[in-house]
Design an enzyme around this catalytic site. Structure first.
Site, PDB file in Angstrom:
ATOM      1  N   HIS A  34       0.763  -1.392   0.220  1.00 16.18           N
ATOM      2  CA  HIS A  34       0.071   0.000   0.072  1.00 16.18           C
ATOM      3  C   HIS A  34       0.996   1.379  -0.068  1.00 16.18           C
ATOM      4  O   HIS A  34       1.975   1.112   0.529  1.00 16.18           O
ATOM      5  CB  HIS A  34      -0.988   0.079   1.213  1.00 16.18           C
ATOM      6  CG  HIS A  34      -2.013  -1.019   1.011  1.00 16.18           C
ATOM      7  ND1 HIS A  34      -3.128  -0.962   1.865  1.00 16.18           N
ATOM      8  CD2 HIS A  34      -2.240  -2.158   0.167  1.00 16.18           C
ATOM      9  CE1 HIS A  34      -3.876  -2.087   1.396  1.00 16.18           C
ATOM     10  NE2 HIS A  34      -3.522  -2.660   0.471  1.00 16.18           N
ATOM     11  N   CYS A  48      -3.046  -0.647   7.291  1.00 17.92           N
ATOM     12  CA  CYS A  48      -1.782   0.872   7.109  1.00 17.92           C
ATOM     13  C   CYS A  48      -2.015   1.438   8.417  1.00 17.92           C
ATOM     14  O   CYS A  48      -1.116   2.427   8.937  1.00 17.92           O
ATOM     15  CB  CYS A  48      -2.261   1.713   6.103  1.00 17.92           C
ATOM     16  SG  CYS A  48      -1.781   0.598   4.336  1.00 17.92           S
ATOM     17  N   GLU A  72       0.577   3.916   1.649  1.00 16.25           N
ATOM     18  CA  GLU A  72       1.082   4.470   2.915  1.00 16.25           C
ATOM     19  C   GLU A  72       2.460   3.816   3.504  1.00 16.25           C
ATOM     20  O   GLU A  72       3.611   4.428   3.738  1.00 16.25           O
ATOM     21  CB  GLU A  72       0.155   4.452   4.030  1.00 16.25           C
ATOM     22  CG  GLU A  72      -1.212   5.043   3.802  1.00 16.25           C
ATOM     23  CD  GLU A  72      -2.036   4.243   2.967  1.00 16.25           C
ATOM     24  OE1 GLU A  72      -1.833   3.760   2.016  1.00 16.25           O
ATOM     25  OE2 GLU A  72      -3.298   4.275   3.394  1.00 16.25           O
ATOM     26  N   CYS A 115      -6.250   1.895   5.168  1.00 21.18           N
ATOM     27  CA  CYS A 115      -7.062   0.889   5.352  1.00 21.18           C
ATOM     28  C   CYS A 115      -6.649   0.613   7.245  1.00 21.18           C
ATOM     29  O   CYS A 115      -5.669   1.057   7.289  1.00 21.18           O
ATOM     30  CB  CYS A 115      -6.706  -0.440   4.612  1.00 21.18           C
ATOM     31  SG  CYS A 115      -4.993  -0.942   4.698  1.00 21.18           S
TER      32      CYS A 115
END
Length: 154
Positions: free
Chosen positions: A68, A99, A70, A96
């Site tokens: 992801h 994350c 991040e 999410c």
């Protein structure tokens, strides 16, 4: 008219999202320290792995391979950005739950998270907002505190 720093950093995150190779959603992130970007990330296959292939993508419905945005940005921060540094994370979509855990883990320098669009599941965001500042940047450039709904100076 001069744009605000949150608008500028969000535009940078949008530009990073255009590098994403994910079939389902293109997300970009920028880590900022002292109003200077220090790391950029986008979601996609791990470095060196094959990119997603549209209809041929094995994770088309539920990907487990993507890193992801991040996490990618956090992993690529310079060594001098340590736990005592106060960093902001600008991301095109709200994090999410996985994350959010990475953002708030021990020794993370991330103190505030700014996002543009709320991801489909936002149940965990109240908990994230209790651990770091959580703000939504509107298209008009307003910075809205996720917990209070009040316009903030960011």
């Amino acid at each position: 008219m001069r744009i605000s720093r949150p608008q500028m950093f969000m535009m940078m995150a949008r530009a990073a999202a255009m590098r994403s190779t994910c079939f389902r959603l293109n997300v970009g992130a920028v880590v900022v320290v002292d109003n200077r970007p220090v790391s950029v990330g986008y979601n996609g296959a791990p470095s060196g792995a094959p990119h997603c292939g549209g209809n041929d993508c094995p994770g088309k419905l539920h990907c487990q391979e993507t890193i992801h945005a991040e996490v990618n940005a956090i992993l690529h921060m310079p060594q001098h950005v340590g736990a005592l540094t106060e960093a902001d994370l600008y991301v095109t979509h709200s994090p999410c739950s996985n994350c959010a855990d990475q953002i708030t883990k021990e020794h993370s320098p991330i103190r505030r998270v700014f996002f543009e669009a709320a991801y489909r599941n936002t149940d965990h965001l109240a908990d994230l907002a209790k651990r770091v500042g959580l703000y939504q940047v509107t298209p008009a450039g307003y910075v809205v505190d996720w917990m209070t709904g009040e316009v903030s100076e960011g």
